[in-house]
Design a protein around this motif. Sequence first.
Motif, PDB file in Angstrom:
ATOM      1  N   UNK A 237      -6.032 -18.220  -4.412  1.00  0.00           N
ATOM      2  CA  UNK A 237      -7.026 -17.428  -5.127  1.00  0.00           C
ATOM      3  C   UNK A 237      -6.613 -15.965  -5.093  1.00  0.00           C
ATOM      4  N   UNK A 238      -6.724 -15.296  -6.234  1.00  0.00           N
ATOM      5  CA  UNK A 238      -6.362 -13.892  -6.300  1.00  0.00           C
ATOM      6  C   UNK A 238      -7.465 -13.122  -7.007  1.00  0.00           C
ATOM      7  N   UNK A 239      -7.871 -12.022  -6.389  1.00  0.00           N
ATOM      8  CA  UNK A 239      -8.929 -11.183  -6.941  1.00  0.00           C
ATOM      9  C   UNK A 239      -8.339  -9.895  -7.487  1.00  0.00           C
ATOM     10  N   UNK A 240      -8.895  -9.405  -8.583  1.00  0.00           N
ATOM     11  CA  UNK A 240      -8.529  -8.099  -9.120  1.00  0.00           C
ATOM     12  C   UNK A 240      -9.804  -7.311  -9.373  1.00  0.00           C
ATOM     13  N   UNK A 241      -9.703  -6.001  -9.224  1.00  0.00           N
ATOM     14  CA  UNK A 241     -10.854  -5.131  -9.452  1.00  0.00           C
ATOM     15  C   UNK A 241     -11.177  -5.115 -10.941  1.00  0.00           C
ATOM     16  N   UNK A 242     -12.445  -5.061 -11.262  1.00  0.00           N
ATOM     17  CA  UNK A 242     -12.867  -5.158 -12.656  1.00  0.00           C
ATOM     18  C   UNK A 242     -12.415  -3.932 -13.459  1.00  0.00           C
ATOM     19  N   UNK A 243     -11.680  -4.202 -14.512  1.00  0.00           N
ATOM     20  CA  UNK A 243     -11.092  -3.156 -15.352  1.00  0.00           C
ATOM     21  C   UNK A 243     -12.139  -2.260 -15.997  1.00  0.00           C
ATOM     22  N   UNK A 244     -13.306  -2.816 -16.298  1.00  0.00           N
ATOM     23  CA  UNK A 244     -14.303  -2.047 -17.031  1.00  0.00           C
ATOM     24  C   UNK A 244     -14.818  -0.840 -16.255  1.00  0.00           C
ATOM     25  N   UNK A 245     -14.635  -0.830 -14.935  1.00  0.00           N
ATOM     26  CA  UNK A 245     -15.062   0.328 -14.156  1.00  0.00           C
ATOM     27  C   UNK A 245     -14.152   1.530 -14.374  1.00  0.00           C
TER      28      UNK A 245
ATOM     29  N   UNK B 113     -12.876  -9.578  -9.950  1.00  0.00           N
ATOM     30  CA  UNK B 113     -12.795 -10.788 -10.771  1.00  0.00           C
ATOM     31  C   UNK B 113     -11.829 -11.768 -10.112  1.00  0.00           C
ATOM     32  N   UNK B 114     -12.184 -13.015 -10.079  1.00  0.00           N
ATOM     33  CA  UNK B 114     -11.336 -14.049  -9.486  1.00  0.00           C
ATOM     34  C   UNK B 114     -10.405 -14.612 -10.545  1.00  0.00           C
ATOM     35  N   UNK B 115      -9.095 -14.546 -10.281  1.00  0.00           N
ATOM     36  CA  UNK B 115      -8.098 -15.150 -11.146  1.00  0.00           C
ATOM     37  C   UNK B 115      -7.589 -16.417 -10.498  1.00  0.00           C
ATOM     38  N   UNK B 116      -7.244 -17.396 -11.299  1.00  0.00           N
ATOM     39  CA  UNK B 116      -6.727 -18.652 -10.785  1.00  0.00           C
ATOM     40  C   UNK B 116      -5.215 -18.673 -10.906  1.00  0.00           C
ATOM     41  N   UNK B 117      -4.515 -18.938  -9.803  1.00  0.00           N
ATOM     42  CA  UNK B 117      -3.069 -19.125  -9.863  1.00  0.00           C
ATOM     43  C   UNK B 117      -2.750 -20.485 -10.481  1.00  0.00           C
ATOM     44  N   UNK B 118      -1.805 -20.471 -11.383  1.00  0.00           N
ATOM     45  CA  UNK B 118      -1.436 -21.749 -12.018  1.00  0.00           C
ATOM     46  C   UNK B 118      -0.454 -22.507 -11.136  1.00  0.00           C
TER      47      UNK B 118
ATOM     48  N   UNK C  98     -17.697 -18.893   3.803  1.00  0.00           N
ATOM     49  CA  UNK C  98     -19.028 -18.439   3.447  1.00  0.00           C
ATOM     50  C   UNK C  98     -19.547 -19.000   2.143  1.00  0.00           C
ATOM     51  N   UNK C  99     -19.047 -20.163   1.737  1.00  0.00           N
ATOM     52  CA  UNK C  99     -19.559 -20.769   0.521  1.00  0.00           C
ATOM     53  C   UNK C  99     -18.960 -20.243  -0.761  1.00  0.00           C
ATOM     54  N   UNK C 100     -17.864 -19.457  -0.680  1.00  0.00           N
ATOM     55  CA  UNK C 100     -17.226 -18.960  -1.905  1.00  0.00           C
ATOM     56  C   UNK C 100     -16.467 -20.093  -2.564  1.00  0.00           C
ATOM     57  N   UNK C 101     -16.700 -20.283  -3.831  1.00  0.00           N
ATOM     58  CA  UNK C 101     -16.024 -21.365  -4.538  1.00  0.00           C
ATOM     59  C   UNK C 101     -15.163 -20.807  -5.646  1.00  0.00           C
ATOM     60  N   UNK C 102     -14.286 -21.645  -6.159  1.00  0.00           N
ATOM     61  CA  UNK C 102     -13.346 -21.187  -7.172  1.00  0.00           C
ATOM     62  C   UNK C 102     -14.013 -20.887  -8.505  1.00  0.00           C
TER      63      UNK C 102
ATOM     64  N   UNK D  59     -12.486 -16.266 -15.890  1.00  0.00           N
ATOM     65  CA  UNK D  59     -11.690 -15.229 -16.526  1.00  0.00           C
ATOM     66  C   UNK D  59     -10.777 -15.855 -17.566  1.00  0.00           C
ATOM     67  N   UNK D  60     -10.273 -14.995 -18.429  1.00  0.00           N
ATOM     68  CA  UNK D  60      -9.332 -15.428 -19.444  1.00  0.00           C
ATOM     69  C   UNK D  60      -8.016 -14.716 -19.239  1.00  0.00           C
ATOM     70  N   UNK D  61      -7.042 -15.078 -20.035  1.00  0.00           N
ATOM     71  CA  UNK D  61      -5.740 -14.424 -19.929  1.00  0.00           C
ATOM     72  C   UNK D  61      -5.866 -12.933 -20.220  1.00  0.00           C
TER      73      UNK D  61
END
Length: 479
Positions: A81-89, A474-479, A34-38, A43-45
């Motif tokens: 690709x790994x997603x995590x729920x936004x901590x600020x919520x 939030x999208x995190x990038x696997x190294x 669906x057009x989702x890109x990296x 995000x940061x560490x």
Amino acid sequence: MSVVHRLTAGWLVDHLSFINQCGYEICDSFAHPGGVTCNTSVTTAEDSRSISTFAATPSSSSGTPYGPGDAIEAEGKRAEMRFVFREEFFDVSKPHIAAAPEEQLCQGCPEVSLTEIKANSSREEYQEGAKSDIGSSLATARKKRKRKCVFNQGELDALEYHSRVRKLIWEGTLHLVQEGLKSGFLRHTTAKLGCRKNNVPHRIVCGLAELCEMAKQFPAENGSDHQAVRVLEETSSAEQDLLSCVMENNSNCAKIIVLMGQKYLVPPKSSFLLSDISYLQPLLNYKKKYDVIVIDPPWENKSVKRSNRYSYLSSWQIKQIPVPALAAPNCLVVMWVTNRQKHLRFVKDELYPHWSVKTLAEWHWVKITTAGEFVLPLDSLHKKPYEVLVLGRVQGDVKEALRKSEGVLPIPEHQLIVSIPCSLHSHKPPLAAVLAEFIKPDVECLELFARNLQPGWTSWGNEVLKFQHIDYFTLLQNE
């Protein structure tokens, strides 16, 4: 696992950790649907702090044993690709209304009579009325404040109930909070989050309920051709399919679906039906019988009527939910109930008997801050820092009930689920981990009126994908 501490009084639960252990990892073969890109988000560490370091080892029950740091192998392809729920919520660092020093949790439970609770509630309403009346005429303000100090029968019933459960809630919460502070899960001082929280909308308009209403205009399918269930494939599913049958994600990776131009994350090993109460037939055609059914109906109340934010169901409509047709023998039924005593009596005295469910227990979800304070004063009249769950079991074949209850603990009459609440309205804490000791492993679980998905569960509702919207993650990038 979402349970941080388990004590006699109940559980201290990490809601955020539970979400991030659901396996929101996209495999190579389904990385960019669906057009989702990296570069969807940067995000940061520091963002990795959204994954709790205090999560316990995952349970072997109906919860899925995915850890947030695990890279899932699926069909020989490593997730990229790994997603995590936004901590600020979950950054609830201060109470919505601060309690007086003598009423704070750390001071110990004061013995308070029903008369004193009424007096405190009246004083609170007077103070809140005075604040809200700034700019109004003095006469109008006096009328409002006078009216707020008079208790109607519903409020008197609620105060009577509160006086019965108050001590249990105070003392049980105190013990769990003390454990949370010792372990470091809760903190007296909370570091401030960065400015990134300002870029996150608290309300993402998806129009799911309206979409379900529109779906009623779709041409009716031939009964012999209609499928009760469809498996989510790597190619996009038609929107009509998503609104007409149960959708399954049988893979070990999350998938992204696109609906009306909006992207939603579907966790692994989950299934859902997006429809309103007038179109439950696909769920019945699914031919599954559930050992656990969690229900969070949109209860009717004055606030909902005034705001017109979302639709609600009358008591009569709730009784029409086909729980007996969905429940396995000895099914555990868990109902979220508002603090309105009219609704609590309806569930225990009318609804559960109508479904042949025997009431076993009343539990409470207690909402606290990251520092371990109640989010609202415990004796607040307007809103309480807790919500009620009524637990019961479907009555039926005695031999089958005995067989299913072997090796599991009986349901305690009262337990607390203490957690930092999500700031998103109606995002309830997960129950899979806390129910694990009272049910057998690998049972079929169903949530009705759900707004999010869970691995190992079937979920239904007209907003069942609401909190799966990709903008909440939030999208995190696997190294």
